[in-house]
Write an enzyme that holds these catalytic residues in place. Structure first.
Site, PDB file in Angstrom:
ATOM      1  N   GLY A  47       0.818  -1.202   0.000  1.00  0.00           N
ATOM      2  CA  GLY A  47       0.000   0.000   0.000  1.00  0.00           C
ATOM      3  C   GLY A  47       0.855   1.256   0.000  1.00  0.00           C
ATOM      4  O   GLY A  47       0.563   2.207   0.721  1.00  0.00           O
ATOM      5  N   HIS A  48       1.916   1.233  -0.821  1.00  0.00           N
ATOM      6  CA  HIS A  48       2.803   2.385  -0.909  1.00  0.00           C
ATOM      7  C   HIS A  48       3.637   2.301  -2.185  1.00  0.00           C
ATOM      8  O   HIS A  48       3.620   1.299  -2.892  1.00  0.00           O
ATOM      9  CB  HIS A  48       3.720   2.471   0.315  1.00  0.00           C
ATOM     10  N   ALA A  49       4.356   3.372  -2.444  1.00  0.00           N
ATOM     11  CA  ALA A  49       5.355   3.431  -3.517  1.00  0.00           C
ATOM     12  C   ALA A  49       6.604   4.064  -2.924  1.00  0.00           C
ATOM     13  O   ALA A  49       6.562   4.642  -1.831  1.00  0.00           O
ATOM     14  CB  ALA A  49       4.847   4.265  -4.689  1.00  0.00           C
ATOM     15  N   ARG A  94       2.529  -0.523  -4.955  1.00  0.00           N
ATOM     16  CA  ARG A  94       2.386  -1.962  -4.787  1.00  0.00           C
ATOM     17  C   ARG A  94       1.490  -2.285  -3.609  1.00  0.00           C
ATOM     18  O   ARG A  94       1.523  -1.594  -2.587  1.00  0.00           O
ATOM     19  CB  ARG A  94       3.744  -2.646  -4.638  1.00  0.00           C
ATOM     20  N   ILE A 119       5.763   6.927  -0.352  1.00  0.00           N
ATOM     21  CA  ILE A 119       4.521   7.615  -0.676  1.00  0.00           C
ATOM     22  C   ILE A 119       3.424   6.668  -0.209  1.00  0.00           C
ATOM     23  O   ILE A 119       3.243   5.591  -0.772  1.00  0.00           O
ATOM     24  CB  ILE A 119       4.387   7.897  -2.178  1.00  0.00           C
TER      25      ILE A 119
END
Length: 131
Positions: A47-49, A94, A119
């Site tokens: 749940g981030h980049a 992802r 992020i």
């Protein structure tokens, strides 16, 4: 999409196989290694980049799905073989889910933990990759 499946070199032996990750296996210097395990099948991870960091994900045991998003395209890749790694370059959102019982996800990262590189909000990610 800025991802790629990497073949992990292996030595096959009747006593069991050996997977080998060395400096030429992946296109970055290894700075951090961590792994996810005992993840409930209903849970989501990721749940981030990352702004700069790259990662190689390997299903050491079991299987799980990786939803990938570059801001314009989305795709899901199932990881279920310990001799295949998913190279995720920077600026790729992802999410991991659908973990099988006993799944272990190994992550090899190009950087040490740095909260400033993450992020964590999808809308912020979309603005970041489209401006």
């Amino acid at each position: 999409m800025n991802v790629e499946i990497i073949d992990i070199p292996k030595v096959e032996d009747y006593r069991g196989n050996l997977g080998i990750i060395e400096k030429n296996t992946i296109p970055f210097e290894i700075k951090r290694v961590y792994y996810l395990f005992d993840v409930p099948s209903s849970a989501q991870r990721g749940g981030h980049a990352h702004k700069e960091q790259q990662a190689l994900m390997i299903a050491l045991s079991g299987s799980f799905d990786v939803l990938l998003d570059d801001g314009s395209d989305k795709k899901t890749i199932t990881l279920n073989k310990p001799d295949k790694g998913l190279l995720i370059r920077s600026k790729t959102w992802r999410e991991l889910d659908n973990f099988s019982s006993g799944a272990v996800c190994l992550v090899i990262s190009s950087g040490e933990f740095d909260e400033e590189d993450y992020i964590r909000e999808y809308e912020v990610f979309l603005k970041y990759v489209t401006t």
